[in-house]
Design a protein around this motif. Sequence first.
Motif, PDB file in Angstrom:
ATOM      1  N   ASN B  39      17.744   9.994  -2.425  1.00 54.68           N
ATOM      2  CA  ASN B  39      16.454  10.681  -2.516  1.00 54.68           C
ATOM      3  C   ASN B  39      16.560  11.957  -3.331  1.00 54.68           C
ATOM      4  OD1 ASN B  39      14.775   9.004  -1.172  1.00 54.68           O
ATOM      5  ND2 ASN B  39      15.033   9.983   0.840  1.00 54.68           N
ATOM      6  N   MET B  60       9.997  -1.972 -11.532  1.00 58.63           N
ATOM      7  CA  MET B  60      10.314  -2.943 -10.488  1.00 58.63           C
ATOM      8  C   MET B  60      10.206  -4.367 -11.046  1.00 58.63           C
ATOM      9  SD  MET B  60      11.298  -2.598  -7.439  1.00 58.63           S
ATOM     10  CE  MET B  60      10.700  -1.190  -6.576  1.00 58.63           C
ATOM     11  N   LEU B  76      15.492  -4.096  -8.399  1.00 59.15           N
ATOM     12  CA  LEU B  76      14.949  -4.963  -7.351  1.00 59.15           C
ATOM     13  C   LEU B  76      14.485  -4.164  -6.146  1.00 59.15           C
ATOM     14  CD1 LEU B  76      17.727  -7.656  -7.605  1.00 59.15           C
ATOM     15  CD2 LEU B  76      15.332  -8.014  -8.167  1.00 59.15           C
ATOM     16  N   GLN B  77      14.928  -2.933  -6.062  1.00 57.72           N
ATOM     17  CA  GLN B  77      14.514  -2.064  -4.964  1.00 57.72           C
ATOM     18  C   GLN B  77      14.194  -0.692  -5.519  1.00 57.72           C
ATOM     19  OE1 GLN B  77      17.253  -1.963  -1.709  1.00 57.72           O
ATOM     20  NE2 GLN B  77      16.727  -4.025  -1.047  1.00 57.72           N
ATOM     21  N   LYS B  78      13.477   0.081  -4.684  1.00 57.58           N
ATOM     22  CA  LYS B  78      13.006   1.385  -5.114  1.00 57.58           C
ATOM     23  C   LYS B  78      14.138   2.339  -5.488  1.00 57.58           C
ATOM     24  CE  LYS B  78       9.048   3.693  -3.347  1.00 57.58           C
ATOM     25  NZ  LYS B  78       8.327   4.196  -2.161  1.00 57.58           N
ATOM     26  N   PRO B 133       9.977 -20.333  -5.575  1.00 58.41           N
ATOM     27  CA  PRO B 133       8.585 -20.072  -5.185  1.00 58.41           C
ATOM     28  C   PRO B 133       7.857 -19.063  -6.072  1.00 58.41           C
ATOM     29  CG  PRO B 133      10.074 -18.966  -3.675  1.00 58.41           C
ATOM     30  CD  PRO B 133      10.928 -19.738  -4.638  1.00 58.41           C
ATOM     31  N   ILE B 134       8.564 -18.331  -6.936  1.00 58.35           N
ATOM     32  CA  ILE B 134       7.823 -17.378  -7.769  1.00 58.35           C
ATOM     33  C   ILE B 134       7.390 -18.043  -9.071  1.00 58.35           C
ATOM     34  CG2 ILE B 134       8.927 -15.325  -6.765  1.00 58.35           C
ATOM     35  CD1 ILE B 134      10.493 -15.143  -9.385  1.00 58.35           C
ATOM     36  N   SER B 147      14.061 -11.018 -10.234  1.00 63.14           N
ATOM     37  CA  SER B 147      13.371 -11.030  -8.956  1.00 63.14           C
ATOM     38  C   SER B 147      14.301 -11.553  -7.878  1.00 63.14           C
ATOM     39  CB  SER B 147      12.136 -11.932  -9.049  1.00 63.14           C
ATOM     40  OG  SER B 147      11.338 -11.741  -7.916  1.00 63.14           O
ATOM     41  N   ARG B 148      14.015 -11.139  -6.635  1.00 64.11           N
ATOM     42  CA  ARG B 148      14.789 -11.687  -5.535  1.00 64.11           C
ATOM     43  C   ARG B 148      13.850 -12.505  -4.671  1.00 64.11           C
ATOM     44  NH1 ARG B 148      19.324  -8.905  -1.773  1.00 64.11           N
ATOM     45  NH2 ARG B 148      19.603 -10.684  -0.425  1.00 64.11           N
ATOM     46  N   THR B 149      14.253 -13.726  -4.362  1.00 63.56           N
ATOM     47  CA  THR B 149      13.380 -14.619  -3.606  1.00 63.56           C
ATOM     48  C   THR B 149      14.257 -15.595  -2.826  1.00 63.56           C
ATOM     49  OG1 THR B 149      11.547 -16.174  -3.829  1.00 63.56           O
ATOM     50  CG2 THR B 149      13.154 -16.169  -5.620  1.00 63.56           C
ATOM     51  N   ILE B 150      13.667 -16.678  -2.322  1.00 63.28           N
ATOM     52  CA  ILE B 150      14.491 -17.697  -1.689  1.00 63.28           C
ATOM     53  C   ILE B 150      14.292 -19.035  -2.388  1.00 63.28           C
ATOM     54  CG2 ILE B 150      14.922 -16.931   0.670  1.00 63.28           C
ATOM     55  CD1 ILE B 150      12.360 -18.206   1.524  1.00 63.28           C
ATOM     56  N   HIS B 153      15.930 -22.177   1.041  1.00 59.10           N
ATOM     57  CA  HIS B 153      16.308 -21.313   2.169  1.00 59.10           C
ATOM     58  C   HIS B 153      17.479 -20.390   1.867  1.00 59.10           C
ATOM     59  CE1 HIS B 153      13.602 -23.775   4.579  1.00 59.10           C
ATOM     60  NE2 HIS B 153      14.205 -24.822   4.062  1.00 59.10           N
ATOM     61  N   GLY B 155      18.766 -17.022  -0.061  1.00 58.21           N
ATOM     62  CA  GLY B 155      18.361 -15.811  -0.764  1.00 58.21           C
ATOM     63  C   GLY B 155      18.970 -15.810  -2.158  1.00 58.21           C
TER      64      GLY B 155
END
Lengths: 96, 190
Positions: B39, B60, B76-78, B133-134, B147-150, B153, B155
């Motif tokens: 931070n 992002m 992929l993350q803040k 799925p994206i 991107s991060r997805t599944i 099943h 990750g």
Amino acid sequence: MIINHPLLGPRDSEEFVYLGSADLINRPTNWESEEAAEDFYQYLYIRENIAGDNRELWYHEQGDQSWLVVTRCTLTHEIKSVELAQDVSRAQGRSK
Amino acid sequence: MSDYTIVKESPLGGAEHEFDGVTVSEVVDQSLVMIAMPNGKAEEIEAAMSKSCGLSVPAMGQSTQSADGSITLWRLQKNQVLAYYAYESDDAEANIAERFNAPSAYYTDQSDTWAMIRVSGERSRDILERICPIDLDPSVFTLGSVSRTIMEHIGTIIYRDGDDSYVLLTMRSFGRSMLHAIEVSVENVL
């Protein structure tokens, strides 16, 4: 069901885990006071069974691991807004 | 006692399969280092990596390249970025820390924890759309998107590194399952 993640865009609900009411953010901080037992009882167990817009916590487990506050209509399953739980919590004056 | 020698092995043993219009191959020459930005330090870190490597922190789900094109950053993350770059020695963490010259960031070498599989060729999207799925439409998941997805099943991180080329990352222990999922999708589609 598609959840429109505020940072990542539309995502399949399969990527998320549902936790429950967004009231869980409001954990009592008065654990030393007389009313603590009653407050924690209310916090842990007492829920409104809302027929309409319900604010709930979802966890993006298979994504960026963020916690979200999702406003979902329990009658239609329409998702009306999605916010980062962190932002909601900070807006309420909590530190995290 | 016998003398054991430990042999380095990639998660999928360098698997490579050619199909009609699709190649599925393990990526073995890339390292992955996580750069956590505490931070309030993000600007300082970005300024340092911009000065040393010409890198900016991507938006992002997007990536950026260093000035010489050798390092790709994923977001992929803040509060973190991932450096994906061609490097095969075991000291990627120290290597990237030195190249970035941003001491307030935290570096973690993740190279060996991921199995990386490249699906490329003109029919790569046809294979992936069965399990991913994206939205992979070229105008939506543009070149350099990540991107991060599944998938099945599992990750998975997906990165588009070419017009018809995608790199999938799964946890090392799921590598063979992911490879199998891709091969099944190939059988179903072709």
